[in-house]
Design a protein around this motif. Structure first.
Motif, PDB file in Angstrom:
ATOM      1  N   GLY A  42       0.874  -1.257   0.324  1.00  0.00           N
ATOM      2  CA  GLY A  42       0.246   0.072  -0.025  1.00  0.00           C
ATOM      3  C   GLY A  42       0.780   1.330  -0.172  1.00  0.00           C
ATOM      4  N   ILE A  43       2.016   1.334  -0.774  1.00  0.00           N
ATOM      5  CA  ILE A  43       2.703   2.466  -0.705  1.00  0.00           C
ATOM      6  C   ILE A  43       2.119   3.667  -1.326  1.00  0.00           C
ATOM      7  CG2 ILE A  43       5.000   3.499  -1.640  1.00  0.00           C
ATOM      8  CD1 ILE A  43       5.245   0.973   0.357  1.00  0.00           C
ATOM      9  N   ASP A  44       1.341   3.483  -2.363  1.00  0.00           N
ATOM     10  CA  ASP A  44       0.586   4.659  -2.847  1.00  0.00           C
ATOM     11  C   ASP A  44      -0.244   5.391  -1.779  1.00  0.00           C
ATOM     12  OD1 ASP A  44       1.949   3.948  -5.204  1.00  0.00           O
ATOM     13  OD2 ASP A  44      -0.212   3.179  -6.056  1.00  0.00           O
ATOM     14  N   ASN A  45      -0.535   4.838  -0.731  1.00  0.00           N
ATOM     15  CA  ASN A  45      -1.383   5.318   0.235  1.00  0.00           C
ATOM     16  C   ASN A  45      -0.791   5.614   1.543  1.00  0.00           C
ATOM     17  OD1 ASN A  45      -3.898   5.077  -1.258  1.00  0.00           O
ATOM     18  ND2 ASN A  45      -4.138   2.941  -0.581  1.00  0.00           N
ATOM     19  N   ILE A  46       0.781   5.486   1.589  1.00  0.00           N
ATOM     20  CA  ILE A  46       1.358   5.701   2.842  1.00  0.00           C
ATOM     21  C   ILE A  46       1.524   7.231   3.075  1.00  0.00           C
ATOM     22  CG2 ILE A  46       3.735   6.061   1.679  1.00  0.00           C
ATOM     23  CD1 ILE A  46       4.520   3.936   3.926  1.00  0.00           C
ATOM     24  N   LEU A  47       1.360   8.135   2.281  1.00  0.00           N
ATOM     25  CA  LEU A  47       1.321   9.636   2.654  1.00  0.00           C
ATOM     26  C   LEU A  47       0.023   9.812   3.221  1.00  0.00           C
ATOM     27  CD1 LEU A  47       3.161  11.181  -0.198  1.00  0.00           C
ATOM     28  CD2 LEU A  47       4.116  10.821   2.565  1.00  0.00           C
ATOM     29  N   THR A  48      -0.961   8.888   3.510  1.00  0.00           N
ATOM     30  CA  THR A  48      -2.182   9.192   3.939  1.00  0.00           C
ATOM     31  C   THR A  48      -2.295   8.591   5.281  1.00  0.00           C
ATOM     32  OG1 THR A  48      -3.237   7.001   3.194  1.00  0.00           O
ATOM     33  CG2 THR A  48      -3.334   9.219   2.006  1.00  0.00           C
ATOM     34  N   LYS A  49      -1.125   8.121   6.251  1.00  0.00           N
ATOM     35  CA  LYS A  49      -0.967   7.485   7.164  1.00  0.00           C
ATOM     36  C   LYS A  49      -0.071   7.954   8.113  1.00  0.00           C
ATOM     37  CE  LYS A  49      -3.268   3.905   5.181  1.00  0.00           C
ATOM     38  NZ  LYS A  49      -4.416   3.504   5.683  1.00  0.00           N
ATOM     39  N   PRO A  50      -0.501   9.148   8.682  1.00  0.00           N
ATOM     40  CA  PRO A  50       0.332   9.819   9.703  1.00  0.00           C
ATOM     41  C   PRO A  50       0.877   9.064  10.797  1.00  0.00           C
ATOM     42  CG  PRO A  50      -1.707  10.712   9.915  1.00  0.00           C
ATOM     43  CD  PRO A  50      -1.775   9.746   8.733  1.00  0.00           C
ATOM     44  N   ILE A 101      10.261   5.591   4.454  1.00  0.00           N
ATOM     45  CA  ILE A 101       9.277   5.497   3.062  1.00  0.00           C
ATOM     46  C   ILE A 101       8.449   6.930   2.651  1.00  0.00           C
ATOM     47  CG2 ILE A 101       7.661   4.216   1.680  1.00  0.00           C
ATOM     48  CD1 ILE A 101       8.674   1.864   3.330  1.00  0.00           C
ATOM     49  N   GLN A 102       7.968   7.273   3.876  1.00  0.00           N
ATOM     50  CA  GLN A 102       7.206   8.467   3.801  1.00  0.00           C
ATOM     51  C   GLN A 102       7.829   9.558   3.359  1.00  0.00           C
ATOM     52  OE1 GLN A 102       5.047   9.077   7.566  1.00  0.00           O
ATOM     53  NE2 GLN A 102       3.076   8.012   6.682  1.00  0.00           N
ATOM     54  N   MET A 103       9.098   9.835   3.861  1.00  0.00           N
ATOM     55  CA  MET A 103      10.175  10.796   3.343  1.00  0.00           C
ATOM     56  C   MET A 103      10.375  10.611   1.882  1.00  0.00           C
ATOM     57  SD  MET A 103      12.352  11.891   6.761  1.00  0.00           S
ATOM     58  CE  MET A 103      12.697  13.490   5.965  1.00  0.00           C
ATOM     59  N   ASN A 104      10.582   9.401   1.545  1.00  0.00           N
ATOM     60  CA  ASN A 104      10.956   9.004   0.187  1.00  0.00           C
ATOM     61  C   ASN A 104       9.987   9.565  -0.851  1.00  0.00           C
ATOM     62  OD1 ASN A 104      13.551   8.105   0.512  1.00  0.00           O
ATOM     63  ND2 ASN A 104      13.124   6.012   0.312  1.00  0.00           N
ATOM     64  N   GLU A 105       8.638   9.251  -0.560  1.00  0.00           N
ATOM     65  CA  GLU A 105       7.486   9.530  -1.229  1.00  0.00           C
ATOM     66  C   GLU A 105       7.253  10.929  -1.401  1.00  0.00           C
ATOM     67  OE1 GLU A 105       5.410   7.199  -3.019  1.00  0.00           O
ATOM     68  OE2 GLU A 105       6.992   5.827  -2.614  1.00  0.00           O
ATOM     69  N   TYR A 106       7.366  11.603  -0.364  1.00  0.00           N
ATOM     70  CA  TYR A 106       7.176  13.045  -0.297  1.00  0.00           C
ATOM     71  C   TYR A 106       8.126  13.634  -1.004  1.00  0.00           C
ATOM     72  CZ  TYR A 106       6.444  17.824   1.601  1.00  0.00           C
ATOM     73  OH  TYR A 106       6.062  19.184   1.859  1.00  0.00           O
ATOM     74  N   ARG A 107       9.513  13.281  -1.059  1.00  0.00           N
ATOM     75  CA  ARG A 107      10.442  13.785  -1.872  1.00  0.00           C
ATOM     76  C   ARG A 107      10.194  13.641  -3.505  1.00  0.00           C
ATOM     77  NH1 ARG A 107      15.116   9.790  -2.136  1.00  0.00           N
ATOM     78  NH2 ARG A 107      13.437   8.743  -3.188  1.00  0.00           N
TER      79      ARG A 107
END
Length: 313
Positions: A42-50, A101-107
């Motif tokens: 679920g990496i596509d949704n990891i930026l919705t998991k604070p 991973i969140q920092m990677n995806e935000y980048r």
């Protein structure tokens, strides 16, 4: 795939080809494995998991020292990493992996597209400044977690770093670097630059003073968790504006998905990939090298570390 390429599919394919030395079959397998990893976890949704509550996330930030300090003059994001003083001892491994991973995806989804828009051209990499202040033999305790994180990056975020700048390097780093360097692929070796002291003068050639990580702004400053200029200057701190933007972004994304339901606590469990062969070999080599020094008597080790200089590497 769209979340991966962010409008630049050709450049993304080239990254994977580079990572597999332009072998099309191996690059194809790497991309498919990466996409499957993203789907399964679920990496596509990891930026919705604070990571909540905020105090829990603060403890992650205080023990996993990573931050975004600005941009180079070419528009590349500058990522600062406090290698020597990161302890990874405040929360479970899953929280540290989730945060990474969140920092990677935000980048990849926010910082790099914004940089490309500002520069008017494709920007697909960052530079990383690694602060070795405080690096000790006890860092060996974190080698397994660091190997997991490194494998995640190598297998799923290949060729995202333009240059690694090493600063404030003590002798123990230099000793390990001597034996690790020959194990690295040539394209990786070319990316690593060990700078003298805090690296300020060299880094100012590629970025403005405002974009320097706090530990590079003056000699001997180190990556102390409490900057003399205050927490807002310390790019590792949750109070730093860039960390606040990231954390608020994740919470806003979560609110858009579930605007009524309360945010759920707990870490995201990501399946760790099989350790990349190169990463595993390097980890074993570092462990062996550190144990050599650990085997010396305490006083002899201390004396030798004081006498030998980083420049000897």
């Amino acid at each position: 795939m769209q979340n991966m390429h962010q409008g630049y599919p050709i450049e993304t394919l080239v990254r994977f080809l580079k990572a597999r030395d332009w072998n099309i079959a191996k690059a194809n397998k790497m991309i498919v494995d990466c996409l499957n990893w993203r789907l399964e976890n679920g990496i596509d949704n990891i930026l919705t998991k604070p990571i909540i509550p905020t105090d829990l996330y603060k403890s992650v930030r205080d023990s996993q020292l990573v931050g975004f300090s600005g941009y180079t003059r070419q528009g590349l994001p500058v990522i600062a990493i406090g290698v020597g003083l990161s302890t990874f001892d405040k929360q479970s491994v899953n929280y540290y992996v989730q945060s990474h991973i969140q920092m990677n995806e935000y980048r990849d989804r926010v910082l790099l597209p914004a940089a490309a828009k500002k520069c008017g051209k494709y920007v697909g990499t960052c530079v990383k400044v690694l602060d070795m202040t405080g690096l000790r033999l006890s860092a060996l305790n974190n080698i397994k977690l660091l190997t997991v994180i490194s494998s995640i990056d190598d297998l799923n975020y290949p060729e995202k770093t333009d240059t690694y700048y090493i600063v404030n390097a003590p002798y123990i780093f230099s000793a390990c670097w001597k034996v690790v360097k020959p194990l690295l692929q040539e394209r990786t070796r070319r990316k690593v630059q060990v700078l003298q002291g805090c690296g300020r003068d060299e880094l100012l050639k590629i970025m403005d003073y405002a974009s320097l990580p706090h530990f590079c702004k003056r000699e001997g400053s180190g990556s102390s968790k409490h900057s003399s200029s205050g927490e807002t200057d310390n790019c590792f701190s949750l109070d730093h504006p860039n960390h606040q933007q990231l954390y608020n972004y994740v919470k806003q994304q979560a609110a858009q998905i579930e605007p009524v339901a309360p945010l759920k606590q707990g870490s995201v469990h990501v399946k760790f990939p099989e350790t990349d062969l190169e990463c595993a070999k390097i980890a074993v080599t570092i462990e062996s090298e550190v144990q050599k020094y650990e085997g010396q008597n305490g006083s002899g080790l201390c004396n030798s570390l004081h006498k030998l200089k980083v420049g000897d590497a």
